[in-house]
Design a protein around this motif. Sequence first.
Motif, PDB file in Angstrom:
ATOM      1  N   GLY A 191       0.818  -1.212   0.000  1.00 38.78           N
ATOM      2  CA  GLY A 191       0.000   0.000   0.000  1.00 38.78           C
ATOM      3  C   GLY A 191       0.848   1.256   0.000  1.00 38.78           C
ATOM      4  O   GLY A 191       0.511   2.258  -0.643  1.00 38.78           O
ATOM      5  N   HIS A 192       1.953   1.224   0.722  1.00 42.34           N
ATOM      6  CA  HIS A 192       2.891   2.348   0.756  1.00 42.34           C
ATOM      7  C   HIS A 192       3.450   2.621  -0.642  1.00 42.34           C
ATOM      8  O   HIS A 192       3.549   3.778  -1.074  1.00 42.34           O
ATOM      9  N   ASN A 193       3.786   1.553  -1.353  1.00 40.26           N
ATOM     10  CA  ASN A 193       4.304   1.690  -2.708  1.00 40.26           C
ATOM     11  C   ASN A 193       3.265   2.312  -3.634  1.00 40.26           C
ATOM     12  O   ASN A 193       3.572   3.208  -4.429  1.00 40.26           O
ATOM     13  N   LYS A 194       2.010   1.882  -3.510  1.00 37.42           N
ATOM     14  CA  LYS A 194       0.949   2.432  -4.351  1.00 37.42           C
ATOM     15  C   LYS A 194       0.700   3.893  -4.027  1.00 37.42           C
ATOM     16  O   LYS A 194       0.512   4.722  -4.933  1.00 37.42           O
ATOM     17  N   GLU A 195       0.712   4.237  -2.741  1.00 42.04           N
ATOM     18  CA  GLU A 195       0.481   5.622  -2.330  1.00 42.04           C
ATOM     19  C   GLU A 195       1.547   6.540  -2.941  1.00 42.04           C
ATOM     20  O   GLU A 195       1.233   7.629  -3.442  1.00 42.04           O
ATOM     21  N   LYS A 196       2.796   6.132  -2.920  1.00 43.73           N
ATOM     22  CA  LYS A 196       3.862   6.957  -3.482  1.00 43.73           C
ATOM     23  C   LYS A 196       3.704   7.108  -4.997  1.00 43.73           C
ATOM     24  O   LYS A 196       3.965   8.193  -5.541  1.00 43.73           O
ATOM     25  N   ARG A 197       3.286   6.044  -5.673  1.00 40.49           N
ATOM     26  CA  ARG A 197       3.123   6.145  -7.129  1.00 40.49           C
ATOM     27  C   ARG A 197       1.973   7.081  -7.486  1.00 40.49           C
ATOM     28  O   ARG A 197       2.028   7.792  -8.496  1.00 40.49           O
TER      29      ARG A 197
END
Length: 281
Positions: A191-197
């Motif tokens: 989820g952290h990765n998606k939020e940054k993208r």
Amino acid sequence: MLGHEDYRGLRRLQECHGQEAVQQTVHEWMDSGQARADHFRIGPLFEALVPSGREMMQEWSTGGFSSATRQLLEAGAVVSSSFSNITGQIVYSKTLEYFQLPEFVFTKEVETMPSQFLGMEKIAGISAIGDEAEIVDEVMPYPLAGIQEDWIEAPAGRKRGMIVPLTWEVVFADRTGNLLKQAGDVGRWLGHNKEKRIIDSIVDENTGATSAATGGHRYHWRGTSYATHQTSATTAPFYNNVVTSNALADWTDVEAAELALSRIRDPYTNEPMEITPDVVI
């Protein structure tokens, strides 16, 4: 937390209707919110659903499994056929719970668009007619108004993920929730990765600031990619969505942003587009 009666109920359900019924029940509990992953404990669940599970857990509590039990576990006879599908649903629910943490505020503002294509997907559309109405005198023909084909292209889907290997000792000795914590960490970092993208696509920065044709997030209209923020409206697609020196101090700054949006024009009709902003970042 689930009590002994709940585990016994699952055991009776398995004896009467089979393992699939137990899986379906656990799935329904998770979906309805009746139970969360944290409500389960692997040990009691194992004892309730696996033949001789209590005896195996007792062996473990005295210092380890016997050689016969160890061979049974390592062969997958118990883990794979009788237990892993059920625990897999619990671990999946915990992973998804962390993937949707409330801290990921940008993720909540983005609509997920499903696709059946592995490569770039062309999304077809039709242009607007525009203001082509004219006066029609008696017996005179009506003017013809045309439409054009229109399309955008979405970037190809990319698979992201990770594997956190767990030994069977960890699974069966789990009494503190470490198993679910590790599963939750997988979801949290995905989820952290998606939020940054998503943030990168809004500010148009970092590795995603390239054409959708090369896997980036930039708008790809009629075969051409455009940066997220445009400062010139002299050529198609006719938009200028940048307001400089507009620090958010009072209502006039909000008005300036709304006026900038109101000046964005349709690339076919050159008329103002109807844009209704509903999020302030």
